[in-house]
Enzyme design. Structure first.
Site, short mmCIF file in Angstrom:
data_model
loop_
_atom_site.label_atom_id
_atom_site.label_comp_id
_atom_site.label_asym_id
_atom_site.label_seq_id
_atom_site.Cartn_x
_atom_site.Cartn_y
_atom_site.Cartn_z
N LYS A 41 0.77 -1.13 -0.15
CA LYS A 41 0.09 0.01 -0.14
C LYS A 41 0.88 1.19 0.16
O LYS A 41 2.08 1.26 0.18
CB LYS A 41 -1.10 -0.04 1.22
CG LYS A 41 -0.34 -0.06 2.44
CD LYS A 41 -1.17 -0.32 3.65
CE LYS A 41 -0.74 -0.19 5.02
NZ LYS A 41 -1.49 0.51 6.07
N ARG A 138 -10.31 0.40 14.70
CA ARG A 138 -10.06 1.05 13.29
C ARG A 138 -11.38 0.68 12.48
O ARG A 138 -12.03 1.48 12.50
CB ARG A 138 -8.87 0.80 12.68
CG ARG A 138 -8.40 2.01 11.56
CD ARG A 138 -6.87 1.91 11.31
NE ARG A 138 -6.47 0.50 10.97
CZ ARG A 138 -5.23 0.34 10.66
NH1 ARG A 138 -4.46 1.41 10.53
NH2 ARG A 138 -4.54 -0.84 10.09
N HIS A 168 -5.87 -6.91 13.25
CA HIS A 168 -4.54 -6.18 13.17
C HIS A 168 -4.22 -5.64 14.54
O HIS A 168 -5.22 -5.19 15.33
CB HIS A 168 -4.70 -4.84 12.21
CG HIS A 168 -3.48 -4.11 11.80
ND1 HIS A 168 -2.46 -4.82 11.46
CD2 HIS A 168 -3.11 -2.96 12.15
CE1 HIS A 168 -1.36 -3.79 11.19
NE2 HIS A 168 -1.81 -2.78 11.71
N ARG A 222 1.21 -10.89 7.14
CA ARG A 222 1.52 -9.60 5.98
C ARG A 222 2.80 -8.91 6.48
O ARG A 222 2.84 -8.27 7.58
CB ARG A 222 0.14 -8.76 6.61
CG ARG A 222 -1.38 -9.46 6.44
CD ARG A 222 -2.46 -8.51 6.54
NE ARG A 222 -2.39 -7.74 7.75
CZ ARG A 222 -3.15 -8.24 9.06
NH1 ARG A 222 -3.67 -9.36 8.93
NH2 ARG A 222 -3.33 -7.43 9.96
N TYR A 268 16.15 31.97 2.62
CA TYR A 268 15.27 32.71 3.35
C TYR A 268 15.42 32.99 4.63
O TYR A 268 15.71 32.19 5.56
CB TYR A 268 13.83 32.11 3.18
CG TYR A 268 13.21 31.82 1.51
CD1 TYR A 268 12.95 33.00 0.94
CD2 TYR A 268 13.10 30.72 0.83
CE1 TYR A 268 12.40 33.01 -0.53
CE2 TYR A 268 12.77 30.64 -0.29
CZ TYR A 268 12.39 31.70 -0.87
OH TYR A 268 11.86 31.85 -2.15
N CYS A 314 14.41 25.31 1.24
CA CYS A 314 13.35 26.14 0.07
C CYS A 314 12.51 24.90 -0.55
O CYS A 314 12.67 23.80 -0.30
CB CYS A 314 14.13 26.56 -0.86
SG CYS A 314 15.49 27.83 -0.54
N MET A 315 11.77 25.26 -1.40
CA MET A 315 10.76 24.39 -1.93
C MET A 315 11.40 23.47 -2.93
O MET A 315 11.32 22.06 -2.84
CB MET A 315 9.78 25.50 -2.68
CG MET A 315 8.58 24.25 -3.56
SD MET A 315 7.60 25.33 -4.54
CE MET A 315 6.64 26.40 -3.53
N ASP A 316 12.63 23.83 -3.39
CA ASP A 316 13.25 22.89 -4.62
C ASP A 316 14.59 22.91 -4.47
O ASP A 316 15.39 22.11 -4.99
CB ASP A 316 12.87 23.54 -6.01
CG ASP A 316 11.62 24.12 -6.17
OD1 ASP A 316 10.56 23.34 -5.95
OD2 ASP A 316 11.21 25.31 -6.25
N1 PMH Z 1 -1.89 -5.07 8.04
C1 PMH Z 1 -2.61 -3.93 8.19
C2 PMH Z 1 -3.95 -4.03 8.12
C3 PMH Z 1 -1.78 -2.77 8.11
O1 PMH Z 1 -2.53 -1.67 8.36
C4 PMH Z 1 -0.29 -2.85 8.12
C5 PMH Z 1 0.46 -1.47 8.27
C6 PMH Z 1 0.33 -4.00 8.15
C7 PMH Z 1 -0.55 -5.36 8.04
C8 PMH Z 1 1.92 -3.97 7.79
O2 PMH Z 1 2.42 -3.60 9.07
P1 PMH Z 1 4.14 -3.53 9.30
O3 PMH Z 1 4.49 -2.52 8.12
O4 PMH Z 1 4.09 -3.12 10.53
O5 PMH Z 1 4.46 -4.99 8.75
N2 PMH Z 1 -0.41 -0.22 8.45
C9 PMH Z 1 0.15 0.79 8.67
C10 PMH Z 1 -0.82 1.90 8.94
O6 PMH Z 1 -1.88 1.84 8.77
N3 PMH Z 1 -0.20 2.75 9.57
O7 PMH Z 1 1.25 2.51 9.68
C11 PMH Z 1 1.61 1.22 9.08
#
Ligand code: PMH
Length: 372
Positions: A41, A138, A168, A222, A268, A314-316
């Site tokens: 993600k 969540r 989670h 995961r 700046y 700065c920005m860039d």
């Molecule tokens: N599964 C879920 C549902 C998650 O949201 C995340 C990470 C992972 C697995 C992976 O976790 P890891 O990177 O610690 O292995 N999600 C997020 C989050 O929502 N904010 O920071 C990490």
């Protein structure tokens, strides 16, 4: 598609071999029967979703997890067969596309499921993973009654299938395991209530996979942050079962050098004034690249030595106080190794008073990701 040409020397260099190493090491550790879900993600935590996904699949990951429908669409455009799971809440309007493209969705409330039924009949049976909220607060079902209600509704429909169930953890990376243990016990209790175990049960993020009881690996883990070679926390670092290799580095080059006399200022607000005669280098990276102004004072590497960012970013562009005179074109490493020195994502996170997860995510799209 042609490989794009980038004229500016600022780039994030992603070491895909490090990612392969991290995944292979995890697979060795958890054993061949446990599957790896590569969490890609947020553009693979800022590393580039397509290239990381390709590497992860080649290294043995059997599923990719994303947060949003749009991320899933991008992955599906590039990988026709791999299983994709959307971890977050998908709008119902996405369901016909998900069904057609075999994208697995998360079901997290009966309300969501009831609205989903308005999109039936579907082209293909829609695979769903039930999210249990065991303490993260969540999304997810938080009572056994709601879980059973969901399960029954899904099973009574030909359009939907319970393919998986997951939760989670909120505190997997901490030494104190009381909250974690409560979540694990609650999930186990919920799982036990189902008449039949779904195909894929998964609860472990990186910290759980690496330092908690292996029974929590269930069918799949995961793998997020340590796939990228970063630690979920310093506590996990003290218990790592195998070494991990960071994949992300950030580089640029000097585009201008000037000799400054004591008393002259840069940037700046003229906030930095040279105390003695010195060389100031300009680098083409700024807050619009995600190197936010709070990083003023952070060190970078040039010629194998440490040099400070001086004045306001700065920005860039930004200015650095050079340890000696260098030529235009000299490599500057903002994150990564140069000769014997290293600046890590954790150094940036410390300076920014945040976590390492956030750092590569906020390096903006203007910085090309290039792969080695
Ligand atoms: N599964 C879920 C549902 C998650 O949201 C995340 C990470 C992972 C697995 C992976 O976790 P890891 O990177 O610690 O292995 N999600 C997020 C989050 O929502 N904010 O920071 C990490």
């Amino acid at each position: 598609m042609n490989t794009p040409i980038y004229y500016r020397p600022t780039k994030a260099v992603i070491d895909l071999q490090a990612i392969t190493h991290n995944i292979s090491s995890l697979q060795n550790y958890i054993g061949p029967t446990i599957q790896i879900i590569a969490v890609v993600k947020a553009n693979a935590y800022g590393h580039g979703d397509v290239e990381v996904a390709k590497t992860a699949i080649e290294a043995g990951a059997t599923m990719l997890a994303v947060a949003t429908p749009d991320e899933a669409v991008h992955i599906r455009e590039n990988f026709k067969d791999i299983d994709i799971l959307v971890l977050g809440a998908s709008p119902h309007t996405f369901i016909p596309f998900a069904s057609a493209e075999n994208i697995i969705l998360t079901v997290f409330s009966t309300e969501w499921l009831q609205l989903a039924q308005q999109y039936t009949p579907l082209l293909n049976q829609q695979r769903l993973h039930i999210k249990v909220d065991s303490g993260m607060g969540r999304i997810g079902v938080s009572t056994k009654e709601e879980l059973m209600e969901l399960y029954t509704i899904i099973n009574s429909s030909d359009d939907f299938l319970v393919d998986g169930i997951f939760t989670h953890f909120a505190t997997a990376d901490e030494e104190d395991s009381m909250y974690f243990d409560n979540q694990a016990t609650l999930f186990k209790d919920f799982l036990g209530a189902l008449p039949q175990k779904p195909r894929l049960v998964h609860v472990a993020n990186t910290a759980t996979a690496l330092v908690k009881d292996p029974s929590l690996h269930y069918d799949a883990v995961r793998f997020g942050i340590s796939m990228y070679g970063l630690l979920p926390s310093s506590y996990v670092g003290t218990k790592l079962p195998f070494p991990i290799k960071p994949a992300f580095s950030l580089q640029t080059e000097l585009v201008h050098i000037k000799k400054m006399q004591a008393g002259q200022s840069v940037g700046y607000g003229a906030t930095y004034t040279a105390e003695e005669d010195c060389y100031i280098g300009t680098i083409p990276i700024g807050y619009a690249d995600g190197m936010i102004r709070k990083l003023s004072g952070q060190e970078v590497l040039v010629g194998g030595k440490r040099a400070k960012i001086v004045g306001r970013i700065c920005m860039d562009q930004s200015m650095i106080l050079l340890p000696e005179a260098y030529n235009v074109g000299e490599e500057v490493v903002l994150i990564g190794c140069q000769q014997q020195e290293e600046i890590t994502i954790d150094d940036w996170a410390h300076k920014l008073q945040t976590i390492n997860y956030e750092v590569p995510c906020v390096i903006t799209a203007r910085v090309p990701r290039v792969y080695k």
